[in-house]
Scaffold this active site. Structure first.
Site, mmCIF file in Angstrom:
data_model
loop_
_atom_site.group_PDB
_atom_site.id
_atom_site.type_symbol
_atom_site.label_atom_id
_atom_site.label_comp_id
_atom_site.label_asym_id
_atom_site.label_seq_id
_atom_site.Cartn_x
_atom_site.Cartn_y
_atom_site.Cartn_z
ATOM 1 N N ASP A 13 6.102 -1.799 -5.065
ATOM 2 C CA ASP A 13 6.188 -1.262 -6.424
ATOM 3 C C ASP A 13 6.367 0.246 -6.448
ATOM 4 O O ASP A 13 5.881 0.945 -7.352
ATOM 5 C CB ASP A 13 4.950 -1.661 -7.247
ATOM 6 C CG ASP A 13 4.786 -3.170 -7.306
ATOM 7 O OD1 ASP A 13 5.819 -3.866 -7.342
ATOM 8 O OD2 ASP A 13 3.639 -3.647 -7.310
ATOM 9 N N LYS A 16 11.629 0.857 -5.987
ATOM 10 C CA LYS A 16 12.828 0.591 -5.181
ATOM 11 C C LYS A 16 13.988 0.171 -6.080
ATOM 12 O O LYS A 16 15.130 0.578 -5.867
ATOM 13 C CB LYS A 16 12.538 -0.525 -4.156
ATOM 14 C CG LYS A 16 11.444 -0.135 -3.161
ATOM 15 C CD LYS A 16 11.089 -1.276 -2.232
ATOM 16 C CE LYS A 16 10.365 -2.430 -2.892
ATOM 17 N NZ LYS A 16 9.009 -2.111 -3.396
ATOM 18 N N GLY A 40 9.330 -7.835 -7.635
ATOM 19 C CA GLY A 40 9.569 -7.570 -9.049
ATOM 20 C C GLY A 40 10.131 -6.168 -9.120
ATOM 21 O O GLY A 40 9.401 -5.202 -8.969
ATOM 22 N N HIS A 41 11.441 -6.066 -9.245
ATOM 23 C CA HIS A 41 12.092 -4.757 -9.249
ATOM 24 C C HIS A 41 12.580 -4.456 -10.665
ATOM 25 O O HIS A 41 13.368 -5.212 -11.215
ATOM 26 C CB HIS A 41 13.263 -4.735 -8.265
ATOM 27 C CG HIS A 41 12.824 -4.895 -6.831
ATOM 28 N ND1 HIS A 41 13.687 -4.875 -5.780
ATOM 29 C CD2 HIS A 41 11.585 -5.057 -6.294
ATOM 30 C CE1 HIS A 41 12.996 -5.029 -4.644
ATOM 31 N NE2 HIS A 41 11.726 -5.149 -4.947
ATOM 32 N N GLN A 223 9.033 -5.590 -1.217
ATOM 33 C CA GLN A 223 7.705 -5.284 -0.658
ATOM 34 C C GLN A 223 7.777 -3.925 0.067
ATOM 35 O O GLN A 223 8.586 -3.103 -0.317
ATOM 36 C CB GLN A 223 7.209 -6.406 0.273
ATOM 37 C CG GLN A 223 6.883 -7.708 -0.432
ATOM 38 C CD GLN A 223 8.097 -8.561 -0.736
ATOM 39 O OE1 GLN A 223 8.898 -8.835 0.134
ATOM 40 N NE2 GLN A 223 8.255 -8.978 -1.964
HETATM 41 P P1 GDP Z 1 9.730 -1.853 -7.139
HETATM 42 O O1 GDP Z 1 9.093 -3.173 -6.951
HETATM 43 O O2 GDP Z 1 9.565 -0.965 -5.950
HETATM 44 O O3 GDP Z 1 11.168 -1.938 -7.562
HETATM 45 O O4 GDP Z 1 8.950 -1.147 -8.320
HETATM 46 P P2 GDP Z 1 8.490 -1.841 -9.716
HETATM 47 O O5 GDP Z 1 9.699 -2.057 -10.535
HETATM 48 O O6 GDP Z 1 7.613 -2.988 -9.461
HETATM 49 O O7 GDP Z 1 7.554 -0.703 -10.328
HETATM 50 C C1 GDP Z 1 8.041 0.575 -10.558
HETATM 51 C C2 GDP Z 1 7.950 0.887 -12.050
HETATM 52 O O8 GDP Z 1 8.139 2.271 -12.238
HETATM 53 C C3 GDP Z 1 9.028 0.239 -12.896
HETATM 54 O O9 GDP Z 1 8.495 -0.062 -14.155
HETATM 55 C C4 GDP Z 1 10.109 1.324 -13.012
HETATM 56 O O10 GDP Z 1 10.883 1.206 -14.185
HETATM 57 C C5 GDP Z 1 9.253 2.540 -13.072
HETATM 58 N N1 GDP Z 1 9.811 3.773 -12.509
HETATM 59 C C6 GDP Z 1 10.620 3.962 -11.456
HETATM 60 N N2 GDP Z 1 10.802 5.279 -11.196
HETATM 61 C C7 GDP Z 1 10.069 5.936 -12.132
HETATM 62 C C8 GDP Z 1 9.803 7.318 -12.390
HETATM 63 O O11 GDP Z 1 10.254 8.210 -11.695
HETATM 64 N N3 GDP Z 1 8.954 7.590 -13.440
HETATM 65 C C9 GDP Z 1 8.420 6.629 -14.223
HETATM 66 N N4 GDP Z 1 7.629 7.000 -15.209
HETATM 67 N N5 GDP Z 1 8.651 5.336 -14.007
HETATM 68 C C10 GDP Z 1 9.452 4.990 -12.968
HETATM 69 P P1 IMO Z 2 7.984 -5.453 -4.711
HETATM 70 O O1 IMO Z 2 9.277 -5.798 -4.028
HETATM 71 C C1 IMO Z 2 3.643 -5.376 -4.469
HETATM 72 C C2 IMO Z 2 1.699 -8.580 -2.204
HETATM 73 C C3 IMO Z 2 0.864 -9.597 -2.957
HETATM 74 C C4 IMO Z 2 -0.147 -9.947 -1.883
HETATM 75 C C5 IMO Z 2 0.679 -9.916 -0.614
HETATM 76 C C6 IMO Z 2 1.182 -11.273 -0.153
HETATM 77 O O2 IMO Z 2 8.020 -5.599 -6.181
HETATM 78 O O3 IMO Z 2 7.476 -4.135 -4.234
HETATM 79 P P2 IMO Z 2 3.075 -12.915 -1.049
HETATM 80 O O4 IMO Z 2 3.243 -13.585 -2.365
HETATM 81 O O5 IMO Z 2 4.220 -12.056 -0.648
HETATM 82 O O6 IMO Z 2 2.696 -13.867 0.052
HETATM 83 O O7 IMO Z 2 1.780 -11.960 -1.247
HETATM 84 O O8 IMO Z 2 1.779 -9.063 -0.871
HETATM 85 N N1 IMO Z 2 3.087 -8.431 -2.697
HETATM 86 C C7 IMO Z 2 3.546 -7.365 -3.371
HETATM 87 N N2 IMO Z 2 2.888 -6.285 -3.824
HETATM 88 N N3 IMO Z 2 4.970 -5.476 -4.647
HETATM 89 C C8 IMO Z 2 5.646 -6.542 -4.182
HETATM 90 O O9 IMO Z 2 6.989 -6.625 -4.233
HETATM 91 C C9 IMO Z 2 4.921 -7.574 -3.543
HETATM 92 N N4 IMO Z 2 5.263 -8.752 -2.989
HETATM 93 C C10 IMO Z 2 4.136 -9.262 -2.466
HETATM 94 O O10 IMO Z 2 0.267 -9.027 -4.077
HETATM 95 O O11 IMO Z 2 -1.112 -8.925 -1.776
HETATM 96 MG MG MG Z 3 7.699 -4.438 -7.842
#
Ligand code: GDP
Ligand code: IMO
Ligand code: MG
Length: 428
Positions: A13, A16, A40-41, A223
């Site tokens: 999270d 990416k 979850g991107h 991840q």
């Molecule tokens: P990922 O799994 O690595 O793709 O990240 P997630 O999407 O799960 O979580 C990142 C969150 O931060 C998302 O809601 C993005 O829209 C948001 N985001 C990404 N870059 C920035 C930033 O520079 N500032 C803010 N405020 N939000 C951001």
């Molecule tokens: P993105 O791509 C954050 C965590 C789960 C758990 C562990 C194992 O959005 O960054 P799994 O279901 O993969 O067997 O769970 O890994 N986990 C993540 N945490 N971001 C993710 O993906 C994750 N995908 C799995 O919460 O601790």
């Molecule tokens: Mg994510």
């Protein structure tokens, strides 16, 4: 440069999706190489938010090829739901390609993920319950069902029958769960097979042809390093290899064909699920980070655990993935803090450690060594050049580069595409 890997450096999270979407403006192809719908991107464009789980974050550009590689475990239901949701929003999905070697997530994987993790009691991992671990288990156990099997009606019927015989016994005997109905699963998956068929191909050949032709390819990690099954906080990890080396096994593109690696670093740190987290702040600071950053999981909605940036972890990620540049995200979330801290080392029983300890017992007991930084107390979300960032923000970033030994490539100051400051001009 024409092949760039984007990898998470912390516990996921990091943003990416945002960085991949930004760089995808210039890409011909975006490739997922590991994980599955546990990812979850989030991508934000023109005030609209898109949450991607299996589809690569290049999907929002018309004409960009989006490859789901062989290293991904694919839940066909989720993939089709995502494709339908995209189409309903006017997004073209014809550029999707699905590897014929990718493994298929079946209903028993999802059920066993949930029941298996619950059965661990206080040792539970806190998985996303998407069937990821059980599907990779079957892959390693040589009983997995691949996309090429799903496409072959007879083969799939046979493999499903064999697997259900084993899985139903496990469901009933181990978990007291009712058995799955063969005909119902068969019918459901035959339907998915027909819908997915036009997108299935040998993505290894496709990607290597593209590399040869000098096309621009982005490899999108899901991840992150600390969730890598070998390098992360085992057993509190996922079942795949999110590090850059995962591209070789999960996309069939050799290591010497990779030009650059970008590590995505959240300006502070979060974790969902169980396991050690040395810089976690179980206090008002942690609450403030969670509130300011709206830190709740994209996939499961769980509140994320929060803490200060751990530069030791990012340095380790740099080493493992050969990271050329950091893309630092969510710097704007720190706008309201009077003081910011960064962990620059670990102490264990009074001694400074040089490595990330393998033993979770040791990791749980390390004392982070913090450096303190004065906050900038300014809204930076509208800033578009590095020089214009407040001096205190630059100080924080430059110290991060010093401690991790990795250059500053991108700084993100908001979720939207345009809220991006590019420092390194040779990323792509
Ligand atoms: P990922 O799994 O690595 O793709 O990240 P997630 O999407 O799960 O979580 C990142 C969150 O931060 C998302 O809601 C993005 O829209 C948001 N985001 C990404 N870059 C920035 C930033 O520079 N500032 C803010 N405020 N939000 C951001
Ligand atoms: P993105 O791509 C954050 C965590 C789960 C758990 C562990 C194992 O959005 O960054 P799994 O279901 O993969 O067997 O769970 O890994 N986990 C993540 N945490 N971001 C993710 O993906 C994750 N995908 C799995 O919460 O601790
Ligand atoms: Mg994510």
């Amino acid at each position: 440069m024409s092949t760039v890997v984007i990898t998470g450096t912390q516990w996921g999270d990091e943003g990416k999706g945002k960085i991949v979407d930004y760089l995808a403006q210039q890409a011909d192809t975006v490739v997922r190489f590991q994980g599955g719908s546990n990812a979850g991107h989030t991508v934000a464009v023109n005030g609209e938010e898109y949450k991607l789980r299996l589809l690569p974050s290049g999907i929002l550009y018309q004409g960009t090829r989006c490859v789901v590689g062989n290293g991904v475990v694919v839940d066909p239901q989720v993939m089709l739901e995502e494709m339908d949701a995209m189409e309903a929003r006017g997004i073209d999905v014809s550029g999707i390609r699905l590897s014929n070697r990718a493994h298929v997530v079946l209903p028993y994987h999802r059920i066993m993920d949930g029941l298996g993790d619950e059965a661990r009691g206080k040792n539970k991992i806190g998985t996303t319950k998407r069937g990821i671990g059980p599907c990779y288990m079957d892959k390693a156990n040589r009983i997995g069902i691949r996309v090429c099997d799903l496409m072959d009606k007879e083969e799939f019927a046979k493999r499903l029958k064999e697997n259900l015989a084993i899985k139903n016994t496990e469901l009933e005997k181990l978990y007291q769960h009712e058995p799955l109905d063969y005909d119902a699963v068969l019918k459901e998956y035959e339907g998915y097979a027909e819908r997915l068929r036009p997108y299935v191909c040998d993505t290894i050949a496709l990607l290597n042809d593209e590399v040869k032709a000098g096309r621009k390819i982005l490899f999108e990690g899901a991840q992150a390093t600390m969730l890598d099954i070998d390098y992360g906080t085992y057993p509190y990890v996922t079942a795949s290899h999110p590090i850059s080396g995962g591209v070789g096994v999960g996309a069939g593109v050799a290591p010497n064909k990779i030009d650059k690696v970008v590590g995505v670093v959240k300006a502070y740190c979060t974790r969902v699920g169980e396991g050690p987290f040395p810089t976690e702040q179980l206090n008002a600071i942690g609450d403030k980070l969670r509130d300011a950053g709206h830190e709740f999981g994209t996939v499961t909605g769980r509140p994320r655990r929060t803490g200060w940036l751990d530069a030791c972890v990012v340095r380790y990620a740099g080493l493992l993935s050969g990271i050329d540049y950091m893309a630092i995200t969510r710097l704007d979330i720190l706008d309201g803090f009077d003081e910011i801290q960064m962990c620059v080392g670990y102490k264990y029983k009074g001694e400074l450690l040089n490595e990330i300890p393998a033993s979770l017992k040791v990791l749980a007991e390390v004392e982070p060594v913090y450096e303190k930084f004065e906050g900038w107390k300014t809204d930076i979300s509208g800033i578009r050049s590095y020089d214009q960032l407040p001096a205190n923000a630059r100080k924080y970033l430059e110290r991060m580069a010093e401690v991790t030994g990795i250059g500053l490539g991108i700084v993100s100051v908001g979720p939207n595409r345009d809220q991006t400051i590019v420092i390194a001009k040779d990323i792509f």
